[in-house]
Design a protein around this motif. Structure first.
Motif, PDB file in Angstrom:
ATOM      1  N   TYR A 197     -37.427  19.559 -10.320  1.00 22.73           N
ATOM      2  CA  TYR A 197     -35.988  19.609 -10.393  1.00 22.73           C
ATOM      3  C   TYR A 197     -35.364  21.146 -10.621  1.00 22.73           C
ATOM      4  O   TYR A 197     -34.705  21.772  -9.645  1.00 22.73           O
ATOM      5  CB  TYR A 197     -35.305  19.042 -11.532  1.00 22.73           C
ATOM      6  N   ASP A 198     -36.156  21.958 -11.225  1.00 24.48           N
ATOM      7  CA  ASP A 198     -35.769  23.621 -11.669  1.00 24.48           C
ATOM      8  C   ASP A 198     -35.915  24.306 -10.198  1.00 24.48           C
ATOM      9  O   ASP A 198     -35.359  25.280  -9.981  1.00 24.48           O
ATOM     10  CB  ASP A 198     -36.602  23.986 -12.645  1.00 24.48           C
ATOM     11  N   SER A 199     -36.852  23.878  -9.288  1.00 21.53           N
ATOM     12  CA  SER A 199     -37.160  24.616  -7.879  1.00 21.53           C
ATOM     13  C   SER A 199     -36.099  24.349  -6.877  1.00 21.53           C
ATOM     14  O   SER A 199     -36.042  24.861  -5.947  1.00 21.53           O
ATOM     15  CB  SER A 199     -38.648  24.339  -7.645  1.00 21.53           C
ATOM     16  N   ILE A 200     -35.875  22.755  -7.063  1.00 20.20           N
ATOM     17  CA  ILE A 200     -34.884  22.495  -5.767  1.00 20.20           C
ATOM     18  C   ILE A 200     -33.302  22.388  -6.004  1.00 20.20           C
ATOM     19  O   ILE A 200     -32.658  22.285  -5.037  1.00 20.20           O
ATOM     20  CB  ILE A 200     -35.607  21.092  -5.249  1.00 20.20           C
TER      21      ILE A 200
ATOM     22  N   ALA B 132     -39.270  15.311  -7.819  1.00 23.17           N
ATOM     23  CA  ALA B 132     -40.521  14.862  -7.835  1.00 23.17           C
ATOM     24  C   ALA B 132     -41.500  15.657  -8.491  1.00 23.17           C
ATOM     25  O   ALA B 132     -41.840  16.600  -8.207  1.00 23.17           O
ATOM     26  CB  ALA B 132     -40.947  14.241  -6.393  1.00 23.17           C
ATOM     27  N   GLY B 133     -42.027  14.997  -9.615  1.00 24.13           N
ATOM     28  CA  GLY B 133     -42.684  15.976 -10.491  1.00 24.13           C
ATOM     29  C   GLY B 133     -44.024  15.465 -10.566  1.00 24.13           C
ATOM     30  O   GLY B 133     -45.185  15.996 -11.188  1.00 24.13           O
ATOM     31  N   ASP B 134     -44.663  14.380  -9.812  1.00 25.92           N
ATOM     32  CA  ASP B 134     -46.052  13.899  -9.923  1.00 25.92           C
ATOM     33  C   ASP B 134     -46.412  13.623  -8.419  1.00 25.92           C
ATOM     34  O   ASP B 134     -45.484  13.307  -7.423  1.00 25.92           O
ATOM     35  CB  ASP B 134     -46.188  12.894 -10.711  1.00 25.92           C
ATOM     36  N   ALA B 135     -47.678  13.275  -8.170  1.00 26.01           N
ATOM     37  CA  ALA B 135     -47.996  12.810  -6.741  1.00 26.01           C
ATOM     38  C   ALA B 135     -47.641  11.605  -6.361  1.00 26.01           C
ATOM     39  O   ALA B 135     -47.162  11.380  -5.297  1.00 26.01           O
ATOM     40  CB  ALA B 135     -49.443  12.841  -6.767  1.00 26.01           C
TER      41      ALA B 135
ATOM     42  N   THR C   3     -42.166  21.781  -2.221  1.00 27.93           N
ATOM     43  CA  THR C   3     -42.558  23.016  -3.168  1.00 27.93           C
ATOM     44  C   THR C   3     -44.193  23.014  -3.163  1.00 27.93           C
ATOM     45  O   THR C   3     -44.963  22.061  -2.866  1.00 27.93           O
ATOM     46  CB  THR C   3     -42.137  22.856  -4.835  1.00 27.93           C
ATOM     47  N   GLU C   4     -44.761  24.223  -3.288  1.00 18.76           N
ATOM     48  CA  GLU C   4     -46.051  24.226  -2.939  1.00 18.76           C
ATOM     49  C   GLU C   4     -46.809  23.804  -4.081  1.00 18.76           C
ATOM     50  O   GLU C   4     -47.841  23.138  -3.647  1.00 18.76           O
ATOM     51  CB  GLU C   4     -46.545  25.899  -2.897  1.00 18.76           C
ATOM     52  N   ALA C   5     -46.241  23.385  -5.357  1.00 18.14           N
ATOM     53  CA  ALA C   5     -46.884  22.817  -6.510  1.00 18.14           C
ATOM     54  C   ALA C   5     -47.322  21.443  -5.929  1.00 18.14           C
ATOM     55  O   ALA C   5     -48.076  20.921  -6.072  1.00 18.14           O
ATOM     56  CB  ALA C   5     -46.214  23.185  -7.695  1.00 18.14           C
ATOM     57  N   LEU C   6     -46.100  20.801  -5.612  1.00 20.28           N
ATOM     58  CA  LEU C   6     -46.229  19.413  -5.334  1.00 20.28           C
ATOM     59  C   LEU C   6     -47.025  19.059  -3.993  1.00 20.28           C
ATOM     60  O   LEU C   6     -47.750  18.266  -3.987  1.00 20.28           O
ATOM     61  CB  LEU C   6     -44.795  18.713  -5.223  1.00 20.28           C
ATOM     62  N   ALA C   7     -46.993  19.932  -2.980  1.00 19.34           N
ATOM     63  CA  ALA C   7     -47.621  19.919  -2.034  1.00 19.34           C
ATOM     64  C   ALA C   7     -49.224  19.951  -2.073  1.00 19.34           C
ATOM     65  O   ALA C   7     -49.868  19.380  -1.491  1.00 19.34           O
ATOM     66  CB  ALA C   7     -47.370  21.041  -0.753  1.00 19.34           C
ATOM     67  N   ALA C   8     -49.692  20.769  -3.106  1.00 12.60           N
ATOM     68  CA  ALA C   8     -50.951  20.778  -3.534  1.00 12.60           C
ATOM     69  C   ALA C   8     -51.460  19.445  -4.140  1.00 12.60           C
ATOM     70  O   ALA C   8     -52.498  18.871  -4.070  1.00 12.60           O
ATOM     71  CB  ALA C   8     -51.335  21.812  -4.582  1.00 12.60           C
TER      72      ALA C   8
END
Length: 107
Positions: free
Chosen positions: A10-13, A26-29, A50-55
């Protein structure tokens, strides 16, 4: 006309909503995979992740790499830039023009 979506923590988007983009926290896979599948089947032509979620959902994103639509583009989040987004764009440009267009003086 295709729509544009942003998926990530949320904070990123949340700021992207001010630009008129559809935001999907979305905070998890599991939630990221579900959202990506739903948006890819809808009217979304571009989906920023976001790169973190994409990973976390790399295998799911890879399923769409050879498709024209949707374009899935990694963006940095509040946790920082991992370089994955820039590497992806560089790869797309190399495929499109047939060579690397970024010149590094030190390399």
């Amino acid at each position: 006309m295709y729509k544009i979506a942003v998926i990530g923590d949320y904070d990123s988007i949340y700021g992207f909503a001010a630009l008129g983009l559809a935001t999907f926290p979305a905070g998890d896979a599991e939630s990221g995979t579900t959202l990506l599948r739903r948006l890819a089947q809808g009217d979304y032509g571009i989906i920023y992740v976001t790169e973190a979620l994409a990973a976390m959902i790399k295998d799911e994103i890879d399923r769409y790499d050879e498709q024209i639509r949707p374009a899935i583009i990694r963006i940095p989040g509040v946790s920082g830039n991992t370089g994955e987004g820039i590497a992806q764009v560089k790869s797309f440009v190399e495929r499109a023009v047939g060579s690397d267009i970024i010149f590094n003086e030190g390399n």
